[in-house]
Design an enzyme around this catalytic site. Structure first.
Site, mmCIF file in Angstrom:
data_model
loop_
_atom_site.group_PDB
_atom_site.id
_atom_site.type_symbol
_atom_site.label_atom_id
_atom_site.label_comp_id
_atom_site.label_asym_id
_atom_site.label_seq_id
_atom_site.Cartn_x
_atom_site.Cartn_y
_atom_site.Cartn_z
ATOM 1 N N ARG A 15 18.053 -5.643 61.970
ATOM 2 C CA ARG A 15 16.486 -5.593 62.457
ATOM 3 C C ARG A 15 16.374 -5.301 64.070
ATOM 4 N NH1 ARG A 15 14.075 -10.864 60.030
ATOM 5 N NH2 ARG A 15 16.326 -11.102 59.638
ATOM 6 N N GLY A 136 15.450 -22.524 55.243
ATOM 7 C CA GLY A 136 15.807 -23.485 54.140
ATOM 8 C C GLY A 136 14.882 -24.787 54.431
ATOM 9 N N ASN A 224 16.318 -12.264 65.446
ATOM 10 C CA ASN A 224 16.600 -11.314 64.532
ATOM 11 C C ASN A 224 16.140 -9.804 64.968
ATOM 12 O OD1 ASN A 224 17.606 -13.061 62.223
ATOM 13 N ND2 ASN A 224 15.689 -13.963 62.534
ATOM 14 N N ASN A 374 20.101 -3.689 120.283
ATOM 15 C CA ASN A 374 18.674 -3.200 119.597
ATOM 16 C C ASN A 374 18.928 -1.731 119.052
ATOM 17 O OD1 ASN A 374 15.279 -3.460 119.549
ATOM 18 N ND2 ASN A 374 15.938 -1.363 120.075
ATOM 19 N N ALA A 377 14.693 3.364 116.132
ATOM 20 C CA ALA A 377 14.221 3.802 114.536
ATOM 21 C C ALA A 377 15.125 5.119 114.420
ATOM 22 C CB ALA A 377 12.948 4.196 114.586
ATOM 23 N N ALA A 420 17.852 8.212 123.269
ATOM 24 C CA ALA A 420 17.386 8.612 122.098
ATOM 25 C C ALA A 420 17.731 10.031 121.681
ATOM 26 C CB ALA A 420 15.644 8.838 122.131
HETATM 27 C C1 UD1 Z 1 20.159 -19.796 57.441
HETATM 28 C C2 UD1 Z 1 20.187 -21.136 56.728
HETATM 29 C C3 UD1 Z 1 18.775 -21.485 56.692
HETATM 30 C C4 UD1 Z 1 17.959 -21.904 57.947
HETATM 31 C C5 UD1 Z 1 18.443 -20.681 58.699
HETATM 32 C C6 UD1 Z 1 18.128 -21.042 60.084
HETATM 33 C C7 UD1 Z 1 21.767 -20.682 54.886
HETATM 34 C C8 UD1 Z 1 22.256 -20.438 53.362
HETATM 35 N N1 UD1 Z 1 20.826 -20.803 55.255
HETATM 36 O O1 UD1 Z 1 19.272 -18.950 56.730
HETATM 37 O O2 UD1 Z 1 18.589 -22.951 55.641
HETATM 38 O O3 UD1 Z 1 16.941 -22.362 57.868
HETATM 39 O O4 UD1 Z 1 19.548 -20.333 58.683
HETATM 40 O O5 UD1 Z 1 18.000 -19.865 61.000
HETATM 41 O O6 UD1 Z 1 22.742 -21.323 55.498
HETATM 42 N N2 UD1 Z 1 26.346 -15.268 59.264
HETATM 43 C C9 UD1 Z 1 27.789 -15.170 59.197
HETATM 44 N N3 UD1 Z 1 28.339 -14.850 57.983
HETATM 45 C C10 UD1 Z 1 27.817 -14.632 57.024
HETATM 46 C C11 UD1 Z 1 26.342 -14.952 57.052
HETATM 47 C C12 UD1 Z 1 25.777 -15.269 58.205
HETATM 48 O O7 UD1 Z 1 28.488 -15.028 60.283
HETATM 49 O O8 UD1 Z 1 28.373 -14.376 55.999
HETATM 50 C C13 UD1 Z 1 25.902 -15.832 60.567
HETATM 51 C C14 UD1 Z 1 24.728 -14.814 60.839
HETATM 52 O O9 UD1 Z 1 25.209 -13.853 61.792
HETATM 53 C C15 UD1 Z 1 23.713 -15.812 61.469
HETATM 54 C C16 UD1 Z 1 23.870 -17.190 60.629
HETATM 55 O O10 UD1 Z 1 25.127 -17.101 60.145
HETATM 56 O O11 UD1 Z 1 23.961 -15.872 62.839
HETATM 57 C C17 UD1 Z 1 22.689 -17.095 59.863
HETATM 58 O O12 UD1 Z 1 22.898 -16.467 58.818
HETATM 59 P P1 UD1 Z 1 21.552 -15.677 58.002
HETATM 60 O O13 UD1 Z 1 21.814 -14.991 57.059
HETATM 61 O O14 UD1 Z 1 20.453 -15.272 59.176
HETATM 62 O O15 UD1 Z 1 20.880 -17.200 57.580
HETATM 63 P P2 UD1 Z 1 19.515 -17.374 57.159
HETATM 64 O O16 UD1 Z 1 19.179 -16.551 55.912
HETATM 65 O O17 UD1 Z 1 18.680 -17.279 58.333
#
Ligand code: UD1
Ligand code: CA
Length: 452
Positions: A15, A136, A224, A374, A377, A420
């Site tokens: 995004r 979550g 995001n 000094n 200019a 000058a």
């Molecule tokens: C997650 C939480 C959610 C919480 C929210 C807070 C889980 C399942 N859910 O949801 O409960 O409220 O964050 O923002 O944990 N990432 C990886 N590898 C992966 C998946 C994700 O590195 O395979 C990283 C992403 O880059 C990101 C972070 O983990 O920085 C969170 O992942 P994202 O998919 O955004 O989780 P949410 O759905 O937002």
């Protein structure tokens, strides 16, 4: 207990609509993930592990200076899967804290609170939101104990009404985390391995969950899209402005100062609107910074006046100096006490001596200037011959008339007066008067050509 921090940074950041991996997008001129890395450092982490995936090579190249281990998560199968990868590089006897590469503003104070004697429990940072959509939800039993976390997409209508949400930030013993993660599956709406599934497993095992809360939702807000990035930038800037004002700095408008680095600003400094401070900037007591000024990696003394629209980079300015408006000070400029640099003056790699003045429309480069000089200019130091740079030395009490060129390498002796319009190509001895202009001729009764 020694601390290991796992930073999840594998996400794509679709995004953001950008070729740049999300965690490299800058907040206050620093990649998001670097904010998180520095927070982990400040917590005294013994090990820092970064789980990377999308644009990994780019991320590693930009963050080459991190004292961290890099673990690749080739496929993003969920947050649980990502932490499992991270744990492979961690001493499982340590406490493990999970942070997110796209959540830049979590304070060390809130994290210390989270980590405060949680022993064999799981520590979880939660926050109540007016609009919990997308997060979550924290499920508690009738004794208020956390028994599960349910993701938005898996939540029942009733669960969707819960305002307390998972920040994602949690801590547990490495071994506990590892044991629990080995037992999660991906049987959910998103087909992902959820880190959050460890909470129902923990509840079944009788492992207690302790929750703590940040000072504000912004501490756990992630980036995001570009709107969220800009929103967090403003919050971060307002936090800095508040701290400066608390320390006695006067800001014309706290919303119109941007700090992109580490600043050390004394009390009774006044900063006008639209000022940008970048890198390491130090400003002494009683100094005034006018509107629309950019200062990068510079040290500014006490009672200095910087008037509007100046750009100052890698410069040292001593006490009681006046600069601007519209001055450009380039790297390795040193303005000694009580000197003065006026409008439309560019200075590069030069020292301006104590009490010396360069007031209007001049270029001074590769110059060593003494005291009480000094510069008239329109004076130009011709420091470049097309191949090499050369030095100009101007001794104390020199007076350079307007519209003069000093062709370097050249030395102007003490007390010299330059008439000058001079072009100086040879060294001048102390106390001499130099005139190098063409004598004035008069042709009386001259008729200009006329159009017929
Ligand atoms: C997650 C939480 C959610 C919480 C929210 C807070 C889980 C399942 N859910 O949801 O409960 O409220 O964050 O923002 O944990 N990432 C990886 N590898 C992966 C998946 C994700 O590195 O395979 C990283 C992403 O880059 C990101 C972070 O983990 O920085 C969170 O992942 P994202 O998919 O955004 O989780 P949410 O759905 O937002
Ligand atoms: Ca998601």
């Amino acid at each position: 207990m020694a601390l290991s921090v796992i930073i999840l940074a594998a996400g794509k950041g679709t995004r953001m609509k950008s070729a740049l991996p999300k965690v490299l997008h800058p907040l206050a001129n620093k990649p998001l993930v670097e904010h998180v890395y520095e927070t982990a450092k400040k917590l005294g982490a013994e090990e820092i592990v970064i789980v990377y995936g999308h644009g990994g090579e780019q991320v590693k190249a930009k963050c080459y200076h991190f004292d961290a281990r890099w673990v690749e998560q080739k496929e993003q199968l969920g947050t649980g899967h990502a932490v499992q990868h991270g744990l492979e590089a961690v001493n499982l006897e340590n406490d493990v804290l999970v942070l997110y590469g796209d959540v830049p503003l979590t304070t060390t104070d809130s994290l210390k609170l989270l980590l405060e004697d949680f022993n064999n429990k799981i520590a979880l940072m939660t926050v109540k939101l007016d609009n919990p959509f997308g997060y979550g939800r924290i499920i508690r039993d009738k004794h208020d104990k956390v028994v599960a976390i349910v993701e938005q997409k898996d939540a029942s209508d009733e669960q969707k009404l819960i305002a307390e949400v998972n920040s994602g930030i949690l801590a547990a013993k490495g071994r506990t985390l590892n044991d629990l993660l080995n037992r999660i599956d991906n049987k959910n709406v998103q087909g992902e391995y959820y880190l959050t599934d460890i909470f129902s497993l923990a509840a079944n095992d009788g492992i207690e969950v302790v929750t703590s809360h940040p000072s504000g939702a912004w501490e756990v807000e992630g980036v995001n899209n570009r709107l969220q990035l800009a929103t967090l930038e403003r919050i971060h800037q307002m936090n800095i402005a508040n701290e400066l004002m608390t320390n006695g700095v006067a800001l014309a408008d706290p919303a119109r100062l941007d700090v992109r680095g580490d600043v050390d600003i004394s009390n009774d400094v006044f900063i006008d609107v639209n000022v940008v401070l970048e890198g390491n900037v130090k400003i002494g007591k009683g100094t005034t910074i006018g509107p629309n000024v950019v200062i990068i990696d510079s040290t500014i003394g006490e009672n200095v006046v910087i008037k509007s629209n100046c750009v100052i980079e890698s410069t040292i300015i001593e006490n009681n100096v006046d600069v601007g408006p519209f001055a450009r000070l380039r790297p390795e400029t040193h303005l000694h006490e009580k000197s003065r640099v006026g409008n439309f003056v560019e200075i590069k790699k030069s020292a301006i001596g104590k009490g010396s003045k360069v007031n209007h429309l001049s270029y001074i480069g590769d110059t060593e200037m003494g005291a009480d000089v000094n510069i008239g200019a329109g004076t130009i130091t011709c420091n470049y011959d097309g191949a090499y740079k050369h030095k100009t030395i101007i001794k104390d009490k020199v007076f350079v008339g307007s519209d003069s060129q000093l062709v370097a390498p050249v030395t102007i002796g003490q007390g010299v007066t330059i008439g000058a319009g001079a072009t100086i190509t040879k060294d001048v001895e102390d106390d001499a008067l130099v005139i190098s202009r063409v004598p004035q001729r008069h042709i009386n009764g001259w008729k200009r050509p006329q159009k017929k």
